[in-house]
Write a protein that holds these residues in place. Structure first.
Motif, PDB file in Angstrom:
ATOM      1  N   THR A   1       1.450 -10.779   0.874  1.00 51.12           N
ATOM      2  CA  THR A   1       0.003 -10.786   0.727  1.00 51.12           C
ATOM      3  C   THR A   1      -0.498 -12.077   0.088  1.00 51.12           C
ATOM      4  OG1 THR A   1       0.262  -9.486  -1.296  1.00 51.12           O
ATOM      5  CG2 THR A   1      -0.274  -8.295   0.706  1.00 51.12           C
TER       6      THR A   1
ATOM      7  N   TRP B   1      -3.132 -10.395  -4.042  1.00 50.36           N
ATOM      8  CA  TRP B   1      -2.327  -9.591  -4.962  1.00 50.36           C
ATOM      9  C   TRP B   1      -0.880  -9.557  -4.502  1.00 50.36           C
ATOM     10  CZ3 TRP B   1      -7.424  -8.076  -3.929  1.00 50.36           C
ATOM     11  CH2 TRP B   1      -8.258  -8.010  -5.058  1.00 50.36           C
TER      12      TRP B   1
ATOM     13  N   SER C   1      -0.931  -3.349  -1.808  1.00 46.45           N
ATOM     14  CA  SER C   1      -2.015  -4.233  -1.387  1.00 46.45           C
ATOM     15  C   SER C   1      -1.942  -4.364   0.123  1.00 46.45           C
ATOM     16  CB  SER C   1      -1.904  -5.610  -2.051  1.00 46.45           C
ATOM     17  OG  SER C   1      -0.691  -6.247  -1.684  1.00 46.45           O
TER      18      SER C   1
ATOM     19  N   TYR D   1      -6.391  -3.719  -3.260  1.00 47.44           N
ATOM     20  CA  TYR D   1      -5.236  -3.445  -4.132  1.00 47.44           C
ATOM     21  C   TYR D   1      -5.423  -2.106  -4.834  1.00 47.44           C
ATOM     22  CZ  TYR D   1      -1.986  -3.883  -8.073  1.00 47.44           C
ATOM     23  OH  TYR D   1      -1.004  -3.668  -9.001  1.00 47.44           O
TER      24      TYR D   1
ATOM     25  N   ASN E   1      -3.401   0.591  -7.722  1.00 43.33           N
ATOM     26  CA  ASN E   1      -2.358   0.790  -8.726  1.00 43.33           C
ATOM     27  C   ASN E   1      -2.511   2.204  -9.278  1.00 43.33           C
ATOM     28  OD1 ASN E   1      -0.583   0.733 -10.872  1.00 43.33           O
ATOM     29  ND2 ASN E   1      -1.806  -0.680 -12.111  1.00 43.33           N
TER      30      ASN E   1
ATOM     31  N   TYR F   1      -4.706  -6.724 -12.329  1.00 43.71           N
ATOM     32  CA  TYR F   1      -3.618  -5.807 -12.009  1.00 43.71           C
ATOM     33  C   TYR F   1      -3.664  -4.485 -12.767  1.00 43.71           C
ATOM     34  CZ  TYR F   1      -1.263  -9.230  -9.115  1.00 43.71           C
ATOM     35  OH  TYR F   1      -0.971 -10.104  -8.113  1.00 43.71           O
TER      36      TYR F   1
END
Length: 413
Positions: free
Chosen positions: A158, A161, A285, A305, A307, A328
């Motif tokens: 990617t 990210w 991502s 993205y 998480n 992140y």
């Protein structure tokens, strides 16, 4: 000269230049002798020591203003990377790189801006320099390629990210955020084994063996990473893993392909902890880019993205220092861009891009122009806006929504 003397002389020359023995007819051929000498000189030239120095230099001035508090901040600085590579074809290569940063000045109108610059340690009397990479590389019969030393590892697919980057100290940042990659590498040994249509990579990580001068036990602190990738039916597929004692096992997958003229890419990272053996934590991502326009000089790009361990809509002041990693630690992020190049007779490039934390709804949007005027060093000017509620990812530094502008020159020597 007697024939036997000429034969002996030819034999000595052949040994000197490393050539294979020629036929009896060739040893008496002056043309063949000249060719052998020329080949020997060519081999000598090919194996000569070569130096490749370089400097990536950026000069940038930027300013910010927060309407809610009527506070401002500004700075002007130089930064970039300097490197030197020495190589010899029959031995290998040695690479040394340093990142540098120098502040001409920094100005803060309130405590928020003061803290923002304090972290960056501005000092007009000091040139900050940190080791970027220092490694040697060589190959074993062109079958195994070895790199030993402090190094950056580029694994993944990617653009904005990189969830499968389990090795580097810091995640790589896209060029719209970091014009020059000023990260520091990790000490270790990297092996690259090309095999038919595949590549095998192994990286032994020594970065935790010595921690702030304290020496640990090699078997308990060393980490091992690997990557396998290959192209299958036009799609590049890879898998990455990292294991180490007393740390979660990590494995990742990435793929890059082309669909209807658009480049599509994605990464999936899984982390197995003692508390989640059957349900690993994941981050992913996915994005794509496409060229368009009559001259295909426009680019559209978007990326997302996720998480699963990320924070939702939370005030950052409630978290401990170091608990939040920009770009992140949130749960959802997005990025979008449209860029045109070679405009106005190749003198202008224009780009509009933005990124945001979709969970806390803070964001940044930038419009920038790069001009390459005759007789003038190319330069970039930009305007930027940070929006969202105060104390969120992209507003906390400025004490609320803020506007910014800047000018930048980049030169590569």
């Amino acid at each position: 000269m007697r024939s036997i003397d000429f034969v002996l002389l030819w034999g000595a020359a052949a040994m000197l230049y490393g050539q294979e023995p020629l036929s009896d007819d060739d040893v008496f051929d002056p043309g063949a002798f000249d060719e052998a000498v020329a080949q020997g000189v060519a081999v000598d030239s090919q194996n000569r020591l070569e130096y490749l120095p370089g400097v990536a230099f950026v000069a940038e001035a930027a300013g910010y203003h927060t309407p809610a508090t009527d506070a401002s901040g500004s700075d002007a600085r130089f930064y970039g990377k300097a490197f030197l590579k020495a190589s010899k074809a029959d031995i290998g290569a040695l690479y040394l790189g340093y990142n540098y940063s120098y502040f001409l000045y920094a100005s803060a109108g309130d405590a928020r801006y003061g803290a923002f610059y304090l972290i960056q340690s501005p000092d007009p009397l000091d040139l900050s320099a940190t080791l970027s990479e220092f490694h040697c590389s060589f190959d074993i019969k062109k079958l195994v390629f070895v790199r030993i030393g402090s190094q950056l590892i580029s694994w993944g697919a990617t653009w904005f990210w990189t969830p499968v980057d389990f090795i580097n100290r810091q995640h790589a940042q896209a060029s719209v955020i970091s014009v020059v990659d000023i990260r520091s590498g990790k000490p270790g040994v990297r092996l690259h084994v090309p095999y038919r249509a595949m590549n095998l990579f192994f990286f032994t990580d020594f970065s935790n063996v010595v921690d702030k001068g304290r020496v640990g036990v090699l078997g308990e602190k060393v980490g091992q990473a690997w990557r396998i990738d290959g192209t299958f039916r036009g799609v590049n597929i890879g898998t990455v893993g990292y294991v180490g004692k007393n740390r979660p096992e990590q494995i990742g997958f990435d793929a890059t392909g082309n669909v209807l003229g658009a480049d599509i890419y994605g990464e999936l990272a899984l982390a197995f902890t003692d508390a989640a053996r059957s349900a690993p934590h994941c981050a992913l991502s996915i994005g794509g880019s496409r060229l368009f326009g009559p001259q295909r000089n426009w680019t559209g790009r978007a990326e997302f993205y996720y998480n699963d361990r990320g924070y939702g809509d939370i005030a950052l002041s409630r978290l401990s220092p170091g608990e939040f990693t920009p770009f992140y630690s949130g749960k959802y992020y997005g990025y979008a861009e449209i860029t045109g190049t070679s405009l106005l007779n190749s003198m202008l490039a224009i780009s509009l891009f933005g990124f945001g934390n979709l969970a806390d709804r803070s964001f940044s949007a930038t419009l920038q122009f790069t001009l390459d005027l005759p007789g003038v060093l190319p330069f970039t000017v930009y305007g930027r806006y940070y929006g969202g509620r105060d104390d969120r990812e992209f507003t906390r530094v400025f004490g609320g929504s803020a506007a910014g502008a800047g000018a930048r020159i980049r030169a590569d020597f």
